[in-house]
Each structure stands twice: as C-alpha cells, then as structure tokens.
Write an enzyme that holds these catalytic residues in place. Structure first.
Site, short mmCIF file in Angstrom:
data_model
loop_
_atom_site.label_atom_id
_atom_site.label_comp_id
_atom_site.label_asym_id
_atom_site.label_seq_id
_atom_site.Cartn_x
_atom_site.Cartn_y
_atom_site.Cartn_z
N GLN A 108 -76.01 55.82 70.46
CA GLN A 108 -75.31 56.65 70.60
C GLN A 108 -76.14 58.12 71.02
O GLN A 108 -75.68 59.07 71.74
CB GLN A 108 -74.35 56.95 69.68
N GLU A 109 -76.83 58.32 69.97
CA GLU A 109 -78.18 59.54 70.08
C GLU A 109 -78.77 59.98 71.21
O GLU A 109 -78.82 60.39 71.49
CB GLU A 109 -78.21 59.83 69.00
N SER A 110 -79.56 58.88 71.42
CA SER A 110 -80.43 58.89 72.37
C SER A 110 -80.91 57.52 73.02
O SER A 110 -81.85 57.62 74.25
CB SER A 110 -82.07 59.23 71.85
#
Length: 484
Positions: free
Chosen positions: A316-318
């Site tokens: 989700q972050e990267s």
C-alpha cells in the site's frame, strides 16, 4: 482556533539582502520607486509575518510530517524571503479571511480568487489559474453544456469565486439557479452531491481533483466560465511595501521553476493512494514480493505481526518499490518520514531491510501507544490508520466519534468519523485541525484487502507444497505420470 506555527530558526538577513539585490521589482515596475510601506516595516520590526488562512487541503493542514499544503509552502518560503518567522491564523472561512486582512493584516492566503473590486483590499500578481467545473451525481444524465443544468439542484460556495462565475452566467441565462453556502468546505459540498442533497456542484478543478477519490459517486462534468486567478490579499491602506515584496518573491518562484514543481507536488495528482486492481496486485505478488519475502518474515518475527500484514502495508505504501518517494517527501519501501526514520535508527530509508524493519517497529509502537480500552482488530486497524494520518489526527477522530454518540474504541465508529476531519464544522472542534481523513479509511481498507489476497495466495501455495510432497517423484503438477 489559532494555529501558530513559528519557524524557530531565525532567517539570516544577509540571505534576504542578497535575494533583494538579485531580484527585480515584480509587477509594479511601471510605478516610481517608493520607500517600503508601514506594514512591511511593522512586519520586519516585530520579526514575524501574520497570515490569515484556512485549514483546507489546498492551503494548509497538518500532515504526516507536520504543517503542509501548497499555500503553506509558499507562505513559509515568503517568510524566509523576508527574513522573519511565520504565524498563521487559520480559524477562518473565506469571508473571515478577507475581513481579517482588512482589520489586522498582514496578508491573506486561502485559495483566494483575485478580485480587484473588493473594498479595502489589493491583490498580488496571479499565482495559479482556478478553473470552475460542474460536477454531478453519478446516475444522472451527464450534463455537457449550460442548457443541461436547467432543473438541477446546484450548489457552490460563497466568496470563493465560483459564485461570481455563476452570477456572470446568469446574466446570459436568466433561468439559471443555484444555492450558496458559506459555512462548509469543498469536501462537504461534494458530500451533498454524493448523498443526493444536491444534483451538482460548481467547484474549482484542482479542488475536485484532490477530493474525487473520496467521492466515487461524483462525476466530472464540464468547465464553466472563464478561469480565475489564485492570489494573495493585502490591506489597501497599509502601503505597497509588503505587496511589492510578495510580487518579487512570487516572480522569483515562477522564473526558477520552483512554483511549477510545488504545484505538481501538492496539486498535480488525484491522490497518492492509488487503488489498483486485484490482477495487478497478484502480478506483483509473483514478480516483486519474492525479493522481500524473507525480510517481511524476519520483521514479523521481531515485531509480532503477521508477515502478510507487513507485506500488505509495504504494498500500500510503495507497491514494494524500495526507491519510492511520495509528493510529501516520505521515502522507501515502507515510506518512512525522515523524522520517524531517525527515531527508529534507520539511517538509509532506501535500504529495503532497514525500511521493512523500521516500518514494522513503527507500526508496533503505534499499536502499543493506543489506549488499553481498544482491543482486537479494532486496535490493529486504528494503528494502521495512525501509520497513515498520524496518531494526533486518529485521537481527534476518536473524540469526534464520541461526540457523535459512537464508541471511540471501535474501528467502525472511528472510521465513520475520520472523513469529518475534512469538514470545517468538525475539524474546528479538534486539537490538530484539518486532515485528509478519507485517506486512512481507504488506506486501511486497501491493506485489509491486500492481506486477504496474500493469505489466499499463501494458503494455495501451502496446499500445493503439501500435494507435491505426496506425489511420486515422476509426476507432473497435475499428479499424472509424465507422458512418453
């Protein structure tokens, strides 16, 4: 609410003097040179710039790394340019900003449309174009021109410039009607379209772009009227000195290309939380995850989390890219801020091992710091939300949930309260003010979805390995003996 944001490092006067020597006079070069006006002298004497603003996504709000926003970035740099500190008064709507500038100064920066007809005010050179657009509720016949608006319940915001465009259009189309509100922000207006209170709304294109992720029921219609200009407002009775310096500063930003870069960073994207399809995600599970699988498992053993949950956070972050950098400057596979990385002992955010272990420790610290009254999955989901929006804003949402008669210890009620941090009626009652509260809701939802898919893939792999272990050595993947 008085949001005072003081820059504690005094800006060196020699830097300001050097800039002044290098820069031109900005827009007002056709007028004879005048000594600095009294307002500019007052700002320099008191050693801080007092800015009237609003707590909104295009102006100023508290982000993961502290104060942020497109116009906040400009205000901060302008204070540096003057060699003074910055003080913000964000307890305003647009009408309140304009009145505060007339009454108190020093300047107003709040997504203000340039309007030379307003009494008691003068405006800087244009900063950005503001294009009004008509947006409408999905399911209605798509409007494509002014004639299609007849009979629709349309809303817009007072004193923002979109209301002025509507009045100009009414001169040509007398049947045109709409409602105006002066006590809400754009997110609340779009919410009224989404819930059926309104059929359509007129907002600025940039505002819709920043909010559309949270209102999938609202569709982009068509552009209305001529573009306006975003500008800063100054009191007209306090001399031209501060206005001249602002124009010189803005001209410098434009000529250097920095203004365009800031525009792209803060306003140029729909949202950095891209919601990708399951097929793309599963493709990345096979192509990217194997490189970091062992690191997630090791970090899970150290932190006590399921490795698949940590992998879902990383995706989700990267999207499992170790060199990822967000528009706000967080970096690495787990997208740690520089300050958080320092606290966690991470000296290289782009190193996958450091980032994954640091992110796991940070999520563990957030979960451990939550009140003991929050238990089970509620505790995990709130820790994930805090990873995205910050612990302070999460606590604000818990208080709002309680104010609305909900349970601040359940994720369901806090989830419903988080988007209220985008609405002035609610965030004005909180400690940390405006936040893009819809983002952590989508953030947690995505992570849960990715976690479920990873769990399914992991179970499928385990079943495959158990099946393979029971097969005779010559069998293929179907369990049948090889042909030939």
């Amino acid at each position: 609410m008085l949001a005072s944001l003081l820059d504690h490092l005094r800006r060196r006067r020699r830097n300001y003097a050097t800039l002044c020597a290098l820069l031109g006079l900005g827009l007002i070069t056709d007028r004879p040179h005048r000594a600095p006006g009294p307002l500019l002298e007052e700002v320099r004497t008191r050693d801080f710039l007092n800015v009237q603003t609003r707590n909104t996504p295009t102006t100023y709000y508290e982000g993961r790394q502290g104060p942020t926003g497109f116009e906040y970035e400009l205000m901060r740099r302008f204070a540096d340019f003057l060699g003074v500190s910055l003080n913000l008064d964000a307890d305003h709507d647009i009408a309140g900003v304009l009145e505060a500038v007339r009454r108190e100064g020093d300047l107003g920066a709040a997504a203000l449309p340039l309007d030379p007809t307003l009494d008691g005010l003068m405006f800087s050179r244009p900063i950005l174009p503001l294009q009004p657009v008509l947006v409408y509720r999905r399911g209605l016949p798509p409007p494509g021109e002014i004639a299609d608006l007849e009979g629709l319940a349309i809303g817009t915001l007072s004193n923002t410039g979109t209301d002025r465009v509507m009045h100009e259009l009414k001169a040509e189309h007398p049947w045109l009607s709409w409602q105006e509100a002066d006590d809400i922000e754009v997110s609340a207006l779009l919410g009224r379209v989404a819930d059926g209170t309104l059929d359509a709304a007129v907002v600025f294109e940039r505002q819709f772009r920043l909010n559309r992720l949270f209102f999938p029921e609202v569709e982009d219609g068509f552009r209305l009227g001529r573009p306006l200009s975003l500008a800063w407002a100054f009191p007209s009775e306090r001399g031209l000195g501060l206005l001249r310096e602002a124009n010189r500063f803005l001209e410098t930003l434009q000529d250097s290309g920095l203004l365009a870069r800031l525009e792209t960073r803060y306003l140029g994207r729909d949202n950095y939380l891209e919601y990708v399809g399951a097929r793309t995600f599963i493709g990345h599970v096979h192509e990217r995850l194997p490189t970091y699988d062992a690191l997630f498992r090791e970090a899970a053993r150290d932190s006590g989390f399921d490795w698949k949950l940590l992998a879902a956070v990383g995706y989700q972050e990267s999207h499992w890219r170790p060199d990822a950098t967000s528009p706000t400057g967080v970096r690495g596979l787990m997208m740690l801020t520089n300050a958080t990385a320092g606290e966690l002992g991470v000296d290289n955010r782009l190193d996958p091992a450091q980032s994954i272990h640091g992110g796991a420790r940070y999520l563990r610290s957030l979960k451990d710091r939550l009140p003991e009254s929050i238990t089970g999955d509620d505790r995990l989901f709130m820790a994930l939300a805090a990873y995205n929006v910050g612990l302070g804003h999460l606590y604000d949402a818990r208080r709002l949930a309680e104010m609305r008669g909900g349970d601040p210890d359940t994720w369901e009620d806090v989830r419903d309260a988080l988007p209220l941090l985008q609405e002035r009626e609610w965030y004005s009652k909180t400690r940390y003010g405006y936040a893009r509260g819809g983002e952590p809701v989508i953030y947690v939802r995505n992570i849960r979805r990715y976690h479920e898919i990873l769990a399914y893939v992991d179970r499928s792999r385990q079943q495959f390995h158990r099946l393979s272990a029971r097969q005779p050595s010559g069998a293929d993947d179907t369990g049948a003996p090889p042909s030939g």
